[in-house]
Design a protein around this motif. Sequence first.
Motif, PDB file in Angstrom:
ATOM      1  N   LYS A 138       0.876  -1.274  -0.024  1.00 17.30           N
ATOM      2  CA  LYS A 138      -0.026  -0.038  -0.091  1.00 17.30           C
ATOM      3  C   LYS A 138       0.862   1.131   0.072  1.00 17.30           C
ATOM      4  N   SER A 139       1.848   1.222  -1.101  1.00 18.24           N
ATOM      5  CA  SER A 139       2.750   2.349  -1.151  1.00 18.24           C
ATOM      6  C   SER A 139       2.558   3.653  -1.089  1.00 18.24           C
ATOM      7  N   ALA A 140       3.198   4.648  -0.631  1.00 17.98           N
ATOM      8  CA  ALA A 140       2.979   5.997  -0.544  1.00 17.98           C
ATOM      9  C   ALA A 140       3.731   6.745  -1.724  1.00 17.98           C
ATOM     10  N   SER A 141       3.471   7.760  -2.196  1.00 15.39           N
ATOM     11  CA  SER A 141       4.101   8.685  -3.125  1.00 15.39           C
ATOM     12  C   SER A 141       3.931  10.052  -2.260  1.00 15.39           C
ATOM     13  N   VAL A 142       5.191  10.552  -1.943  1.00 13.84           N
ATOM     14  CA  VAL A 142       5.337  11.592  -0.944  1.00 13.84           C
ATOM     15  C   VAL A 142       5.700  12.823  -1.776  1.00 13.84           C
ATOM     16  N   VAL A 143       4.921  13.592  -1.921  1.00 14.13           N
ATOM     17  CA  VAL A 143       5.110  14.815  -2.718  1.00 14.13           C
ATOM     18  C   VAL A 143       5.605  15.828  -1.827  1.00 14.13           C
ATOM     19  N   LEU A 144       6.938  16.206  -1.696  1.00 16.24           N
ATOM     20  CA  LEU A 144       7.307  17.258  -0.635  1.00 16.24           C
ATOM     21  C   LEU A 144       7.084  18.665  -0.968  1.00 16.24           C
ATOM     22  N   PRO A 145       7.028  19.573  -0.114  1.00 16.16           N
ATOM     23  CA  PRO A 145       6.411  20.832  -0.508  1.00 16.16           C
ATOM     24  C   PRO A 145       7.211  21.687  -1.437  1.00 16.16           C
ATOM     25  N   ALA A 179       8.295  20.069  -4.104  1.00 11.56           N
ATOM     26  CA  ALA A 179       8.359  19.397  -5.565  1.00 11.56           C
ATOM     27  C   ALA A 179       7.619  20.061  -6.477  1.00 11.56           C
ATOM     28  N   ASP A 180       7.597  19.730  -7.697  1.00 13.00           N
ATOM     29  CA  ASP A 180       6.708  20.250  -8.918  1.00 13.00           C
ATOM     30  C   ASP A 180       5.466  19.250  -8.656  1.00 13.00           C
ATOM     31  N   VAL A 181       4.481  19.775  -8.277  1.00 13.67           N
ATOM     32  CA  VAL A 181       3.056  19.174  -7.869  1.00 13.67           C
ATOM     33  C   VAL A 181       2.603  18.570  -9.083  1.00 13.67           C
ATOM     34  N   GLU A 182       2.401  19.056 -10.096  1.00 10.58           N
ATOM     35  CA  GLU A 182       1.987  18.731 -11.118  1.00 10.58           C
ATOM     36  C   GLU A 182       2.631  17.391 -12.035  1.00 10.58           C
ATOM     37  N   GLN A 183       3.801  17.576 -11.877  1.00 10.50           N
ATOM     38  CA  GLN A 183       4.627  16.315 -12.473  1.00 10.50           C
ATOM     39  C   GLN A 183       4.722  15.159 -11.485  1.00 10.50           C
ATOM     40  N   ALA A 184       4.708  15.339 -10.080  1.00 12.32           N
ATOM     41  CA  ALA A 184       4.722  14.542  -9.103  1.00 12.32           C
ATOM     42  C   ALA A 184       3.260  13.674  -9.301  1.00 12.32           C
ATOM     43  N   VAL A 185       2.159  14.384  -9.214  1.00 12.93           N
ATOM     44  CA  VAL A 185       0.865  13.852  -9.116  1.00 12.93           C
ATOM     45  C   VAL A 185       0.668  13.154 -10.414  1.00 12.93           C
ATOM     46  N   SER A 186       0.859  13.608 -11.782  1.00 10.83           N
ATOM     47  CA  SER A 186       0.733  13.052 -12.973  1.00 10.83           C
ATOM     48  C   SER A 186       1.458  11.579 -13.011  1.00 10.83           C
ATOM     49  N   ALA A 187       2.778  11.454 -12.359  1.00 13.70           N
ATOM     50  CA  ALA A 187       3.530  10.332 -12.455  1.00 13.70           C
ATOM     51  C   ALA A 187       2.876   9.464 -11.461  1.00 13.70           C
ATOM     52  N   THR A 188       2.433   9.700 -10.447  1.00 20.63           N
ATOM     53  CA  THR A 188       1.719   8.748  -9.282  1.00 20.63           C
ATOM     54  C   THR A 188       0.271   8.308  -9.922  1.00 20.63           C
ATOM     55  N   VAL A 189      -0.320   9.280 -10.628  1.00 25.90           N
ATOM     56  CA  VAL A 189      -1.547   8.627 -11.147  1.00 25.90           C
ATOM     57  C   VAL A 189      -1.205   7.429 -12.220  1.00 25.90           C
ATOM     58  N   ALA A 190      -0.324   7.882 -13.132  1.00 27.45           N
ATOM     59  CA  ALA A 190       0.074   6.941 -13.998  1.00 27.45           C
ATOM     60  C   ALA A 190       0.651   5.669 -13.642  1.00 27.45           C
ATOM     61  N   ASN A 191       1.404   5.869 -12.497  1.00 32.38           N
ATOM     62  CA  ASN A 191       2.192   4.551 -11.885  1.00 32.38           C
ATOM     63  C   ASN A 191       0.715   3.730 -11.171  1.00 32.38           C
ATOM     64  N   VAL A 192      -0.227   4.323 -10.682  1.00 32.09           N
ATOM     65  CA  VAL A 192      -1.345   3.487  -9.926  1.00 32.09           C
ATOM     66  C   VAL A 192      -2.166   2.641 -11.244  1.00 32.09           C
ATOM     67  N   MET A 193      -2.226   3.310 -12.321  1.00 32.50           N
ATOM     68  CA  MET A 193      -3.088   2.878 -13.200  1.00 32.50           C
ATOM     69  C   MET A 193      -2.451   1.546 -14.034  1.00 32.50           C
ATOM     70  N   VAL A 194      -1.262   1.630 -14.192  1.00 34.03           N
ATOM     71  CA  VAL A 194      -0.368   0.432 -14.796  1.00 34.03           C
ATOM     72  C   VAL A 194      -1.015  -0.849 -14.313  1.00 34.03           C
ATOM     73  N   ASN A 195      -1.182  -1.584 -15.411  1.00 38.30           N
ATOM     74  CA  ASN A 195      -1.823  -2.839 -15.285  1.00 38.30           C
ATOM     75  C   ASN A 195      -3.065  -2.992 -14.427  1.00 38.30           C
ATOM     76  N   SER A 196      -3.702  -1.918 -14.793  1.00 35.73           N
ATOM     77  CA  SER A 196      -5.200  -1.602 -14.025  1.00 35.73           C
ATOM     78  C   SER A 196      -5.079  -1.807 -12.523  1.00 35.73           C
ATOM     79  N   GLY A 197      -3.893  -1.359 -12.037  1.00 28.91           N
ATOM     80  CA  GLY A 197      -3.843  -1.068 -10.588  1.00 28.91           C
ATOM     81  C   GLY A 197      -3.389  -2.268 -10.060  1.00 28.91           C
ATOM     82  N   GLN A 198      -3.340  -3.471 -10.763  1.00 27.61           N
ATOM     83  CA  GLN A 198      -2.781  -4.764 -10.285  1.00 27.61           C
ATOM     84  C   GLN A 198      -1.393  -4.958 -10.216  1.00 27.61           C
TER      85      GLN A 198
END
Length: 482
Positions: free
Chosen positions: A252-259, A261-280
């Motif tokens: 149940k891993s965390a993606s920690v966006v530090l204050p 950070a480039d929020v847009e880049q970090a959030v985009s990458a995190t969403v993409a990471n979760v969706m890979v393989n339909s989240g499996q």
Amino acid sequence: MSRPEWVRERVYVGGSWVVPRGAIYEVENPATEQTTGTVRTATSADAADAVEAARRARAGWGSTTPQYRSGVLRDLSTALRERTELLVDTLVAEVGTPVELARSSHLGQALAVVDSYAELLETFAFEERVQHTRVLREPAGVVAAITPWNYPLYLLMAKVAPALAAGCPVVAKPAELTPLSAFVVADAFEAIGLPPGVFNLVPGSGSEVGELLATHPGVDVVSFTGSIGVGRRVASVASATVKRVCLELGGKSASVVLPDADVEQAVSATVANVMVNSGQTCAAWTRLLVPRSELDAALATAAAVAHNHVVGDPREGGTDLGPVISAAQRNSVLTYIGGALAEGATLVCGGVERPEGLATGHYVRPTVMTVLSPTDRIAQEEVFGPVLVVLPYADVDEAISLANATSYGLAGAVWSADDMHAFAVARQLRTGRVDVNGAAWNPVAPFGGYKQSGNGRELGRWGIDEFLEVKAVQLPAANGAQ
Ligand code: NAP
Ligand code: MG
């Protein structure tokens, strides 16, 4: 679409294709909900035969040279590459993973792992001296490889390649839902003339074949990847024979966006990471931690990025998410989403409705939500679907404690304008892997969990250690001294 390689009446035991004693299992294509292949399954008696075949192969394979085994792994890599189109088709059909991901990740990473062990064997120290002692790393014996359905080829090779590299024969038990790619691996081993019994394939149910392997006194190491519940069961039934049990479990891993950070880049990458393989994906960053002051911006980005993910036919080039593996898995994911909403969670994107235009197939919408409390079930348990939970934090100390506040510890990410600031935070995470600022996957870096994510480490030199015993031979000073 179906292929002749998806109809299997025999299993691979002792270097021969033998008719097993079990029933026919129909493999479902999760995108079409149609049977895409059939496998005659092994029973516990067939699995016991496979263990005996592996035991007969043990001494011979264990006494080959590392150079020889390196050559075998290179041949395996070539034989798998020759089967690229079959493997990609098979992974798309049995997992429902999008074709580009099947090629780049499922197959690409499997090949990278095989190649990495061929290379490691050229330099790996199977022997060292400690004062007057020669320390020998010897093959641990027969390995049972029990694997799940989410990355069936990659996860199998992450066990088989280091086990063979160590000098251990393997009995493989793939997930019932996804046995077909493992058969292509057996074909490849047969084609390269692997000695009989060094790789054996016994598809069948976990409760029968898996449990036989975990309890059999002829199995020396069980390497298990799967859920916590089954991992506990495997460790418990294996304990009677005191065999080694290596567990690679959920996360149940965390993606920690530090204050900073480039929020847009970090959030985009995190969403993409979760969706890979339909989240499996066991290592998916399913919790996004953002500074409270950035929460609105983060949610806006997350919603836009998730919304842009194309859900659909995994055979089509532009698809980002295929279906999840099964009707049961879809129900489980939807129950998590529905339960969270009932507990007061807020949907940012997605939800329990079927994606538009997809009446057939186990499809789930890419979903992003916020919760009332980080202790809510959906923020604590592994959903194993395309679901991201966004959690705000007040300061970096709170971000770290939230990141660590689950019973899992498999992976994570840290984002910052300063790599070394992120590294300092990464040190404080109780987890087996942390990616800083989207750094690339490394096939020779260790992978495995802290806490209830498991007790093993796969890949690289850590992965081969799981299949080696250590022997200390004390020599009299005249022969042992440097
Ligand atoms: P699972 O239900 O635990 O099954 C994993 C394997 O164990 C399957 O081959 C299964 O066979 C077998 N099995 C079931 N009962 C057994 C028993 N009593 N004795 C021995 N073997 C038994 O896991 P899954 O649902 O396939 O996979 C999803 C889980 O795997 C998630 O929790 C995910 O996080 C985890 N995972 C972890 C990693 C990692 O490296 N840490 C990687 C990928 C996935 P059947 O298929 O016949 O039930
Ligand atoms: Mg299962």
